[in-house]
Scaffold this motif. Structure first.
Motif, PDB file in Angstrom:
ATOM      1  N   LEU A 296      -2.504  20.679  36.648  1.00 49.67           N
ATOM      2  CA  LEU A 296      -1.705  20.529  37.858  1.00 49.67           C
ATOM      3  C   LEU A 296      -2.322  21.433  38.914  1.00 49.67           C
ATOM      4  CD1 LEU A 296       0.786  19.459  39.373  1.00 49.67           C
ATOM      5  CD2 LEU A 296       2.075  21.378  38.412  1.00 49.67           C
ATOM      6  N   LEU A 297      -2.677  20.843  40.057  1.00 49.16           N
ATOM      7  CA  LEU A 297      -3.369  21.599  41.098  1.00 49.16           C
ATOM      8  C   LEU A 297      -2.700  21.369  42.445  1.00 49.16           C
ATOM      9  CD1 LEU A 297      -5.820  23.324  41.990  1.00 49.16           C
ATOM     10  CD2 LEU A 297      -7.065  21.177  42.313  1.00 49.16           C
ATOM     11  N   ASN A 298      -2.399  22.471  43.122  1.00 56.51           N
ATOM     12  CA  ASN A 298      -1.921  22.431  44.501  1.00 56.51           C
ATOM     13  C   ASN A 298      -3.092  22.786  45.399  1.00 56.51           C
ATOM     14  OD1 ASN A 298      -0.817  22.851  47.042  1.00 56.51           O
ATOM     15  ND2 ASN A 298       0.350  24.662  46.453  1.00 56.51           N
ATOM     16  N   LEU A 299      -3.632  21.761  46.097  1.00 54.20           N
ATOM     17  CA  LEU A 299      -4.691  21.989  47.068  1.00 54.20           C
ATOM     18  C   LEU A 299      -4.044  22.156  48.436  1.00 54.20           C
ATOM     19  CD1 LEU A 299      -7.742  22.135  47.619  1.00 54.20           C
ATOM     20  CD2 LEU A 299      -7.650  19.682  48.133  1.00 54.20           C
ATOM     21  N   ALA A 300      -4.077  23.361  48.949  1.00 51.30           N
ATOM     22  CA  ALA A 300      -3.482  23.677  50.249  1.00 51.30           C
ATOM     23  C   ALA A 300      -4.558  23.516  51.318  1.00 51.30           C
ATOM     24  CB  ALA A 300      -2.923  25.095  50.252  1.00 51.30           C
ATOM     25  N   ILE A 301      -4.394  22.512  52.170  1.00 52.41           N
ATOM     26  CA  ILE A 301      -5.391  22.195  53.184  1.00 52.41           C
ATOM     27  C   ILE A 301      -5.013  22.902  54.480  1.00 52.41           C
ATOM     28  CG2 ILE A 301      -6.571  20.345  54.401  1.00 52.41           C
ATOM     29  CD1 ILE A 301      -5.595  18.468  52.128  1.00 52.41           C
ATOM     30  N   ILE A 302      -5.943  23.669  55.032  1.00 52.23           N
ATOM     31  CA  ILE A 302      -5.679  24.499  56.203  1.00 52.23           C
ATOM     32  C   ILE A 302      -5.705  23.626  57.458  1.00 52.23           C
ATOM     33  CG2 ILE A 302      -6.445  26.490  57.524  1.00 52.23           C
ATOM     34  CD1 ILE A 302      -7.733  27.536  54.917  1.00 52.23           C
ATOM     35  N   LYS A 303      -4.585  23.584  58.158  1.00 49.50           N
ATOM     36  CA  LYS A 303      -4.445  22.695  59.313  1.00 49.50           C
ATOM     37  C   LYS A 303      -5.518  22.941  60.359  1.00 49.50           C
ATOM     38  CE  LYS A 303       0.604  22.435  58.771  1.00 49.50           C
ATOM     39  NZ  LYS A 303       1.915  22.805  59.368  1.00 49.50           N
ATOM     40  N   GLU A 304      -5.793  24.199  60.674  1.00 47.92           N
ATOM     41  CA  GLU A 304      -6.720  24.504  61.765  1.00 47.92           C
ATOM     42  C   GLU A 304      -8.163  24.124  61.424  1.00 47.92           C
ATOM     43  OE1 GLU A 304      -7.714  28.933  62.158  1.00 47.92           O
ATOM     44  OE2 GLU A 304      -5.912  28.962  60.905  1.00 47.92           O
ATOM     45  N   SER A 305      -8.440  23.866  60.129  1.00 50.21           N
ATOM     46  CA  SER A 305      -9.791  23.468  59.747  1.00 50.21           C
ATOM     47  C   SER A 305     -10.057  21.995  60.008  1.00 50.21           C
ATOM     48  CB  SER A 305     -10.020  23.766  58.256  1.00 50.21           C
ATOM     49  OG  SER A 305      -9.302  22.850  57.432  1.00 50.21           O
ATOM     50  N   TYR A 306      -8.999  21.230  60.307  1.00 51.43           N
ATOM     51  CA  TYR A 306      -9.136  19.818  60.647  1.00 51.43           C
ATOM     52  C   TYR A 306      -9.183  19.715  62.166  1.00 51.43           C
ATOM     53  CZ  TYR A 306      -7.965  14.819  60.930  1.00 51.43           C
ATOM     54  OH  TYR A 306      -7.964  13.469  61.213  1.00 51.43           O
ATOM     55  N   ALA A 307     -10.352  19.426  62.709  1.00 56.29           N
ATOM     56  CA  ALA A 307     -10.591  19.545  64.154  1.00 56.29           C
ATOM     57  C   ALA A 307      -9.576  18.800  65.018  1.00 56.29           C
ATOM     58  CB  ALA A 307     -12.015  19.108  64.484  1.00 56.29           C
TER      59      ALA A 307
END
Length: 318
Positions: A296-307
């Motif tokens: 089980l993996l929670n991949l937390a995607i950083i909003k500011e890294s998405y242009a």
């Protein structure tokens, strides 16, 4: 037991088993994700407010293996589970220590923690074997999630989405791809806790007669082909592991053996800075129906890294 899995020195306190201080190695400087560098690259990490490239979370799982094996013996390698919430990143050169709370007589689950020299908590969670009859740390986390409101990066990903089955394996000299640009043999040269169980030349002396894959490298194996069955998240964007659980149901898993896996989206969560995708990976022997391991993996995607995040957010929700 006539075998000994680890030579690791373990200190015993009234309440805990404590491993030695270790400096885990950063092996993901050259990792490529979505055709760009990842959070483990110094420059990328610094742009996002970190002091440098982070050491990947499951690297720390190795330091708990000797503690768990000392409590549960062979069962740990066949039905062990580490369920952890990552609290603070660790960087190259920092020392960390694994701490396992002593389970009571007959107990199959206990708490674990990793700390730095200054007391900073790197992770916390639970370790268990077999069916402990209790929720793991991430079972509990799933009941407490802050819902993901107004998704942008994850707006096309749906709860219950499943990927097709893939065949995976890990050989000693197999480069594990852009996500993991090293081999098992490379890892075994620097792993924090060595074991004869991991080496081909010593395999005849372990309970299964074959070299087994270390628990930290199960994460690598289970993620090996994840770029080939991509879920429809928007990108490029930088993510980091925020929570992770690796559970053996019928283990261990062996070097040079073919397995199959599939992934399923089981939850979403959010914070001010991240959109989180929770995926459960189930691993099977070839053509089998019952899994032998899960992650089980929670991949937390950083909003500011998405242009285009801000622009798309306004378009979707203004």
């Amino acid at each position: 037991m006539t075998w000994k899995a680890f030579e690791t020195t373990i200190t015993e306190t009234p309440d805990s088993l404590v491993g030695p201080w270790r400096r885990p190695h950063q092996m993901l400087n050259a990792q490529v994700y979505d055709s760009h560098a990842s959070i483990h690259d110094d420059a990328t990490a610094q742009k996002l407010g970190f002091q440098g490239g982070t050491i990947e979370g499951p690297t720390h799982f190795s330091q708990f293996a000797p503690l768990c094996a000392s409590v549960w013996g062979q069962s740990w390698f066949e039905a062990g589970c580490i369920s952890a919430h990552y609290r603070n990143p660790c960087f190259e050169g920092e020392e960390v220590q694994a701490i396992l709370a002593k389970p009571g007589p007959g107990e199959m689950q206990c708490k674990l923690q990793m700390v730095k020299r200054d007391g900073t908590e790197v992770l916390r969670g639970t370790a268990s074997v077999a069916d402990a009859g209790l929720p793991t740390a991430l079972d509990q986390r799933l009941t407490e999630l802050k819902p993901l409101a107004d998704p942008v990066i994850l707006r096309d990903v749906k709860l219950g989405m499943k990927t097709k089955r893939q065949t995976i394996r890990m050989d000693f000299d197999q480069n594990m791809g852009e996500l993991y640009p090293f081999s098992l043999r490379d890892k075994l040269k620097v792993i924090t806790e060595t074991s004869p169980f991991y080496r081909a030349e010593d395999a005849a002396g372990n309970p299964w007669g074959r070299p087994i894959i270390p628990i930290e490298m199960l994460s690598v194996l289970f993620q090996y082909k994840s770029k080939e069955d991509r879920l429809p998240a928007r990108g490029p964007a930088v993510g980091l592991f925020a929570d992770q659980e690796i559970k053996l149901l019928k283990g261990p898993l062996f070097v040079g053996e073919d397995y199959e896996l599939e992934r399923e989206v089981v939850a979403f969560s959010g914070s001010r800075r991240t959109e989180s995708l929770w995926v459960r990976t189930s691993v099977f022997e070839l053509n089998a129906q019952a899994p032998i391991a899960t992650m089980l993996l929670n991949l937390a995607i950083i909003k500011e890294s998405y242009a285009p995040y801000s622009q798309e957010y306004k378009q979707l929700y203004s």
